[in-house]
Design a protein around this motif. Structure first.
Motif, PDB file in Angstrom:
ATOM      1  N   GLU A  62     -45.140  40.538  90.046  1.00  0.00           N
ATOM      2  CA  GLU A  62     -44.427  41.137  91.177  1.00  0.00           C
ATOM      3  C   GLU A  62     -45.120  40.798  92.492  1.00  0.00           C
ATOM      4  O   GLU A  62     -44.460  40.512  93.493  1.00  0.00           O
ATOM      5  N   ARG A  63     -46.455  40.810  92.488  1.00  0.00           N
ATOM      6  CA  ARG A  63     -47.188  40.472  93.705  1.00  0.00           C
ATOM      7  C   ARG A  63     -46.978  39.008  94.083  1.00  0.00           C
ATOM      8  O   ARG A  63     -46.755  38.686  95.267  1.00  0.00           O
ATOM      9  N   SER A  64     -47.069  38.104  93.110  1.00  0.00           N
ATOM     10  CA  SER A  64     -46.860  36.683  93.387  1.00  0.00           C
ATOM     11  C   SER A  64     -45.471  36.447  93.976  1.00  0.00           C
ATOM     12  O   SER A  64     -45.317  35.714  94.966  1.00  0.00           O
ATOM     13  N   LEU A  65     -44.459  37.070  93.387  1.00  0.00           N
ATOM     14  CA  LEU A  65     -43.097  36.928  93.897  1.00  0.00           C
ATOM     15  C   LEU A  65     -42.994  37.451  95.320  1.00  0.00           C
ATOM     16  O   LEU A  65     -42.367  36.828  96.192  1.00  0.00           O
ATOM     17  N   SER A  66     -43.608  38.590  95.566  1.00  0.00           N
ATOM     18  CA  SER A  66     -43.555  39.190  96.899  1.00  0.00           C
ATOM     19  C   SER A  66     -44.236  38.301  97.940  1.00  0.00           C
ATOM     20  O   SER A  66     -43.719  38.117  99.049  1.00  0.00           O
ATOM     21  N   GLU A  67     -45.396  37.731  97.582  1.00  0.00           N
ATOM     22  CA  GLU A  67     -46.127  36.880  98.528  1.00  0.00           C
ATOM     23  C   GLU A  67     -45.336  35.640  98.903  1.00  0.00           C
ATOM     24  O   GLU A  67     -45.510  35.091 100.000  1.00  0.00           O
ATOM     25  N   LEU A  68     -44.458  35.190  98.016  1.00  0.00           N
ATOM     26  CA  LEU A  68     -43.635  34.003  98.281  1.00  0.00           C
ATOM     27  C   LEU A  68     -42.210  34.359  98.685  1.00  0.00           C
ATOM     28  O   LEU A  68     -41.354  33.470  98.804  1.00  0.00           O
ATOM     29  N   ASP A  69     -41.959  35.655  98.896  1.00  0.00           N
ATOM     30  CA  ASP A  69     -40.623  36.116  99.284  1.00  0.00           C
ATOM     31  C   ASP A  69     -39.563  35.586  98.317  1.00  0.00           C
ATOM     32  O   ASP A  69     -38.501  35.104  98.699  1.00  0.00           O
ATOM     33  N   MET A  70     -39.905  35.671  97.017  1.00  0.00           N
ATOM     34  CA  MET A  70     -39.032  35.161  95.964  1.00  0.00           C
ATOM     35  C   MET A  70     -38.454  36.329  95.171  1.00  0.00           C
ATOM     36  O   MET A  70     -39.198  37.211  94.743  1.00  0.00           O
ATOM     37  N   PRO A  71     -37.133  36.372  94.984  1.00  0.00           N
ATOM     38  CA  PRO A  71     -36.547  37.486  94.232  1.00  0.00           C
ATOM     39  C   PRO A  71     -36.887  37.407  92.750  1.00  0.00           C
ATOM     40  O   PRO A  71     -37.108  36.330  92.196  1.00  0.00           O
ATOM     41  N   ARG A  75     -58.155  22.675  96.181  1.00  0.00           N
ATOM     42  CA  ARG A  75     -56.821  23.276  96.065  1.00  0.00           C
ATOM     43  C   ARG A  75     -56.374  23.905  97.385  1.00  0.00           C
ATOM     44  O   ARG A  75     -57.164  24.063  98.307  1.00  0.00           O
ATOM     45  N   TRP A  76     -55.103  24.308  97.453  1.00  0.00           N
ATOM     46  CA  TRP A  76     -54.600  24.978  98.642  1.00  0.00           C
ATOM     47  C   TRP A  76     -55.257  26.353  98.765  1.00  0.00           C
ATOM     48  O   TRP A  76     -55.934  26.827  97.852  1.00  0.00           O
ATOM     49  N   GLY A  77     -55.073  27.008  99.898  1.00  0.00           N
ATOM     50  CA  GLY A  77     -55.833  28.201 100.216  1.00  0.00           C
ATOM     51  C   GLY A  77     -55.336  29.510  99.647  1.00  0.00           C
ATOM     52  O   GLY A  77     -55.969  30.544  99.852  1.00  0.00           O
ATOM     53  N   ARG A  78     -54.223  29.511  98.900  1.00  0.00           N
ATOM     54  CA  ARG A  78     -53.695  30.762  98.364  1.00  0.00           C
ATOM     55  C   ARG A  78     -53.754  30.756  96.837  1.00  0.00           C
ATOM     56  O   ARG A  78     -52.749  30.847  96.150  1.00  0.00           O
ATOM     57  N   ARG A  79     -54.990  30.709  96.319  1.00  0.00           N
ATOM     58  CA  ARG A  79     -55.160  30.682  94.859  1.00  0.00           C
ATOM     59  C   ARG A  79     -54.881  32.042  94.247  1.00  0.00           C
ATOM     60  O   ARG A  79     -54.803  32.176  93.015  1.00  0.00           O
ATOM     61  N   ILE A  97     -52.168  33.619  94.533  1.00  0.00           N
ATOM     62  CA  ILE A  97     -50.779  33.580  94.062  1.00  0.00           C
ATOM     63  C   ILE A  97     -50.742  32.652  92.853  1.00  0.00           C
ATOM     64  O   ILE A  97     -51.131  31.487  92.937  1.00  0.00           O
ATOM     65  N   LYS A  98     -50.239  33.162  91.734  1.00  0.00           N
ATOM     66  CA  LYS A  98     -50.285  32.370  90.494  1.00  0.00           C
ATOM     67  C   LYS A  98     -49.083  31.430  90.443  1.00  0.00           C
ATOM     68  O   LYS A  98     -48.087  31.675  89.760  1.00  0.00           O
ATOM     69  N   THR A  99     -49.192  30.339  91.204  1.00  0.00           N
ATOM     70  CA  THR A  99     -48.097  29.386  91.276  1.00  0.00           C
ATOM     71  C   THR A  99     -48.232  28.316  90.201  1.00  0.00           C
ATOM     72  O   THR A  99     -49.275  28.179  89.555  1.00  0.00           O
ATOM     73  N   VAL A 100     -47.181  27.510  90.078  1.00  0.00           N
ATOM     74  CA  VAL A 100     -47.182  26.415  89.104  1.00  0.00           C
ATOM     75  C   VAL A 100     -47.808  25.147  89.677  1.00  0.00           C
ATOM     76  O   VAL A 100     -47.719  24.077  89.066  1.00  0.00           O
ATOM     77  N   GLN A 101     -48.494  25.244  90.823  1.00  0.00           N
ATOM     78  CA  GLN A 101     -49.196  24.103  91.408  1.00  0.00           C
ATOM     79  C   GLN A 101     -50.513  23.895  90.663  1.00  0.00           C
ATOM     80  O   GLN A 101     -51.574  24.319  91.114  1.00  0.00           O
ATOM     81  N   LEU A 129     -57.932  33.458  91.775  1.00  0.00           N
ATOM     82  CA  LEU A 129     -56.886  34.227  91.111  1.00  0.00           C
ATOM     83  C   LEU A 129     -57.427  35.597  90.732  1.00  0.00           C
ATOM     84  O   LEU A 129     -58.557  35.720  90.254  1.00  0.00           O
ATOM     85  N   HIS A 130     -56.629  36.608  90.954  1.00  0.00           N
ATOM     86  CA  HIS A 130     -57.026  37.965  90.609  1.00  0.00           C
ATOM     87  C   HIS A 130     -56.753  38.177  89.123  1.00  0.00           C
ATOM     88  O   HIS A 130     -55.695  38.664  88.710  1.00  0.00           O
ATOM     89  N   GLY A 131     -57.716  37.792  88.306  1.00  0.00           N
ATOM     90  CA  GLY A 131     -57.531  37.749  86.861  1.00  0.00           C
ATOM     91  C   GLY A 131     -57.270  39.112  86.248  1.00  0.00           C
ATOM     92  O   GLY A 131     -57.983  40.084  86.541  1.00  0.00           O
ATOM     93  N   ILE A 132     -56.280  39.178  85.373  1.00  0.00           N
ATOM     94  CA  ILE A 132     -55.987  40.422  84.660  1.00  0.00           C
ATOM     95  C   ILE A 132     -57.089  40.712  83.643  1.00  0.00           C
ATOM     96  O   ILE A 132     -57.561  41.842  83.520  1.00  0.00           O
TER      97      ILE A 132
END
Length: 287
Positions: free
Chosen positions: A54-63, A144-148, A150-154, A207-210
């Motif tokens: 939910e946080r990753s989606l929110s950070e990318l403004d993705m529904p 890597r890019w600066g927003r690690r 966010i758990k993206t597929v990059q 990454l904020h590891g679970i």
């Protein structure tokens, strides 16, 4: 047995599963993902993974394509359909397939998000021989890019890091930025000195590891001291023990960094004990 997967609302045999060539995860790496472990046919730390999603989606403004309750049911059904006792469930959410390539995001009112899930059967996941042997790693530059966070597929550079490690004849790599360790290619990094665990503090850099959160909680309950701060490869090399955590590796000892043995050069007692505690407690709380 043919694996059943989930694609955009349908349960399908894997050979029938398809996504659009215009899906933005394919064209732009515009997607996020989670991997949840399965032990004894149950999901480990699902609530933590759902919250991070939910946080990753929110950070990318993705529904989100569904509610977290619906997502839990999809996970459970895939585990059941594929007979997974020990393994993983991979989830990927994308911004969708707008029908053509464009840098601008599509209108979420007209372009539904995409969702894909599949299982991986991993017998012996909890009793991995690697935990008794320990990992050997190298250090590499972190570009890597600066927003690690966010758990993206990059995942291209982490994949390159895995291949650098393979070429060097070791198991993995820790990434270094401005002289300090950030994290492993697919895991969080730690060392132990005395009764103190040292790991990098949460920020956009890692990454904020679970699994990280759970292991640090269990370590504190076991009266271990925890320091969340920057550290160098040299500090880790001089430590008594080192280890990594991830959803698929749980707690995995590290026995060598850049050719230098850590401690005795064998998995340390505290790392192995943390692995045991994590597995025991996670099984109790599994859903």
């Amino acid at each position: 047995m043919t694996r059943t997967v989930y694609v955009n609302g349908e349960y399908l045999p894997e050979h029938e599963a398809k996504v659009s060539i215009f899906d933005r995860a394919f064209l732009m790496a515009d997607g996020v993902y989670e991997v949840t472990s399965v032990l004894d046919g149950k999901l480990i730390d699902f609530a933590g993974h759902a919250k991070r999603l939910e946080r990753s989606l929110s950070e990318l403004d993705m529904p989100s394509p569904c509610t977290m309750d619906e997502l839990l049911e999809i996970h459970r059904k895939l585990v059941e359909l594929n007979g997974i006792e020990e393994g993983l469930v991979y989830l990927q959410v994308t911004r969708g397939a707008p029908g053509d390539r464009d840098f601008a995001w599509p209108d979420p009112e007209t372009c539904a998000p995409g969702i894909v899930l599949f299982t991986q059967n991993k017998p012996g996941l909890a009793n991995s021989p690697a935990a008794q042997k320990g990992m050997k790693i190298i250090s590499i530059e972190d570009v890597r890019w600066g927003r690690r966070d966010i758990k993206t597929v990059q995942l291209l550079y982490p994949s390159m890091g895995k291949m650098m490690a393979k070429k060097a004849g070791v198991d993995d790599a820790w990434m270094v930025q401005d002289g300090f360790v950030t994290e492993g290619t697919s895991n969080n990094a730690y060392f132990i000195k005395g009764n103190t665990i040292v790991t990098r503090a949460l920020s956009n850099d890692i990454l904020h590891g679970i699994t990280r959160a759970a292991v640090l909680r269990f370590a504190a309950e076991a009266q271990m001291q925890i320091e969340e701060r920057n550290f160098t490869i040299e500090e880790a090399q001089a430590a008594d023990e080192a280890f990594i955590t991830s959803a698929s590796a749980f707690v995995m000892p590290v026995v060598e960094i850049d050719g230098q043995a850590i401690g005795s050069g064998t998995p340390g007692p505290l790392a192995l004990r943390l692995r045991e505690i994590y597995l025991d407690e996670s099984r109790k709380a599994a859903v």
